[in-house]
Design a protein around this motif. Structure first.
Motif, short mmCIF file in Angstrom:
data_model
loop_
_atom_site.label_atom_id
_atom_site.label_comp_id
_atom_site.label_asym_id
_atom_site.label_seq_id
_atom_site.Cartn_x
_atom_site.Cartn_y
_atom_site.Cartn_z
N PHE A 194 0.85 -1.18 0.00
CA PHE A 194 0.00 0.00 0.00
C PHE A 194 0.89 1.24 0.00
N GLY A 195 0.31 2.37 -0.40
CA GLY A 195 1.08 3.60 -0.43
C GLY A 195 0.20 4.81 -0.68
N PHE A 196 0.87 5.96 -0.87
CA PHE A 196 0.18 7.23 -1.10
C PHE A 196 0.83 7.97 -2.25
N ILE A 197 0.01 8.70 -2.98
CA ILE A 197 0.48 9.54 -4.08
C ILE A 197 -0.04 10.96 -3.87
N THR A 198 0.82 11.96 -4.03
CA THR A 198 0.39 13.35 -4.02
C THR A 198 0.10 13.75 -5.46
N GLY A 199 -1.16 14.06 -5.75
CA GLY A 199 -1.55 14.41 -7.11
C GLY A 199 -1.22 15.84 -7.47
N ALA A 200 -1.26 16.15 -8.76
CA ALA A 200 -0.99 17.50 -9.23
C ALA A 200 -2.05 18.49 -8.74
N ASP A 201 -3.18 17.98 -8.26
CA ASP A 201 -4.23 18.85 -7.72
C ASP A 201 -4.03 19.15 -6.24
N GLY A 202 -2.94 18.65 -5.64
CA GLY A 202 -2.65 18.92 -4.25
C GLY A 202 -3.27 17.93 -3.28
#
Length: 234
Positions: A14-22
Motif C-alpha cells: 500500500f502507499g500514497f500519491i500526491t496528485g498535481a491537484d494537491g
C-alpha cells in the motif's frame, strides 16, 4: 492525472500519491499496472477515483521492476548535477517545502488541515497549535470582557458578561474540528488508530490521555498513515 509517490510499503502493498491537484490518494499493489518497486519521489500517472488512485504507471525514473530497484533514481545532467525531482501539490507553485515553525503549524491547522484526518502530526505541530490556540483564547476572553466592562454589564455584580461568554463559545466552536483532526493525526504519528481520540474527550481521563499522546515521540519510519513528518530527526 500526474502525481508523485509519497510513500509505498512494498511488503504490505500500500502507499500514497500526491496528485498535481494537491490531494493525496491511496493505492494498493493491485492498483499498479504491473508489479513494480516504487521509491519515494517517483513521478507517475494514475486515474483518480475519489481518494483512491488506480491504474498507476511510471512516467520517469523512480519506478522500476524489482530487479532494477537498486538503480539510481535520478540521471545526472550534462553539467554533472543530478536532475531535480518533480514537485506536486501546494508546494509545486513556489518549489519550497512547508515551514515547520510553530506559527506555521497553527496557521495550517486552521486552513489546509482544518478537517484533515489523514496523515501524521509530530509533537512540535501539536504543541505549536496548542500554544497559539491558548493565546487566541486569552485574546478572545480579554476582548469580550473589555466590551462587557465598557457597557457596564459586569459592574456591581449585575448582569453576566454576555460578550465574553459569546466570544469564548464561538472560538471553541470554530476550533473544535481542527483540534479533533490534530489529535487523530498525532495518533497516526504514533502508529495508533485515530479512534483512540475518543479517550481525549472522556471525563476525568481526557486531559491525561491527551497529554500522554502529545508527549510520545514520533514512530520511526513510514507507517500506513504516511511518511515521517518533515523536520523529525532520530
Amino acid at each position: 492525472m500526474r502525481g508523485e509517490v509519497l510513500h509505498y510499503d512494498q511488503e504490505q502493498g500500500f502507499g500514497f500519491i500526491t496528485g498535481a491537484d494537491g490531494k493525496r490518494y491511496s493505492f494498493a499493489r493491485e492498483d499498479l499496472r504491473r508489479e513494480m518497486a516504487l521509491v519515494r519521489g517517483a513521478e507517475v500517472e494514475f486515474q483518480p477515483d475519489g481518494d483512491r488512485a488506480g491504474n498507476v504507471f511510471s512516467v520517469r525514473v523512480g519506478m522500476s521492476t524489482p530487479a532494477e530497484s537498486a538503480a539510481p533514481a535520478a540521471t545526472p545532467l550534462a553539467g554533472g548535477a543530478p536532475a531535480a525531482p518533480a514537485h506536486f501539490g501546494r508546494n509545486a507553485e513556489n518549489g519550497t517545502t512547508e515551514s515547520t515553525g510553530l506559527w506555521s503549524y497553527f496557521r495550517r491547522g486552521l486552513t489546509t488541515n482544518y478537517v484533515n484526518f489523514s496523515g501524521r502530526a509530530r509533537r512540535k505541530e501539536f504543541w505549536g497549535f496548542c500554544l497559539f490556540w491558548t493565546i487566541g483564547l486569552v485574546v478572545a476572553i480579554g476582548v469580550g470582557l473589555s466590551v462587557d466592562l465598557s457597557r457596564g454589564d459586569v459592574e456591581g455584580g449585575g448582569d453576566e458578561p454576555i460578550v465574553m461568554f459569546g466570544l469564548f463559545g464561538l472560538y471553541v466552536l470554530l476550533t473544535i474540528l481542527p483540534w479533533v483532526a490534530l489529535i487523530v493525526r498525532r495518533l497516526h504519528d504514533l502508529g495508533l488508530t485515530g479512534w483512540l481520540a475518543i479517550l481525549c474527550f472522556l471525563p476525568y481521563v481526557g486531559g491525561l490521555a491527551t497529554l500522554v499522546f502529545a508527549l510520545i515521540p514520533t514512530q520511526g519510519g513510514d507507517n500506513k498513515w504516511g511518511p515521517v513528518p518533515a523536520g523529525v530527526r532520530f
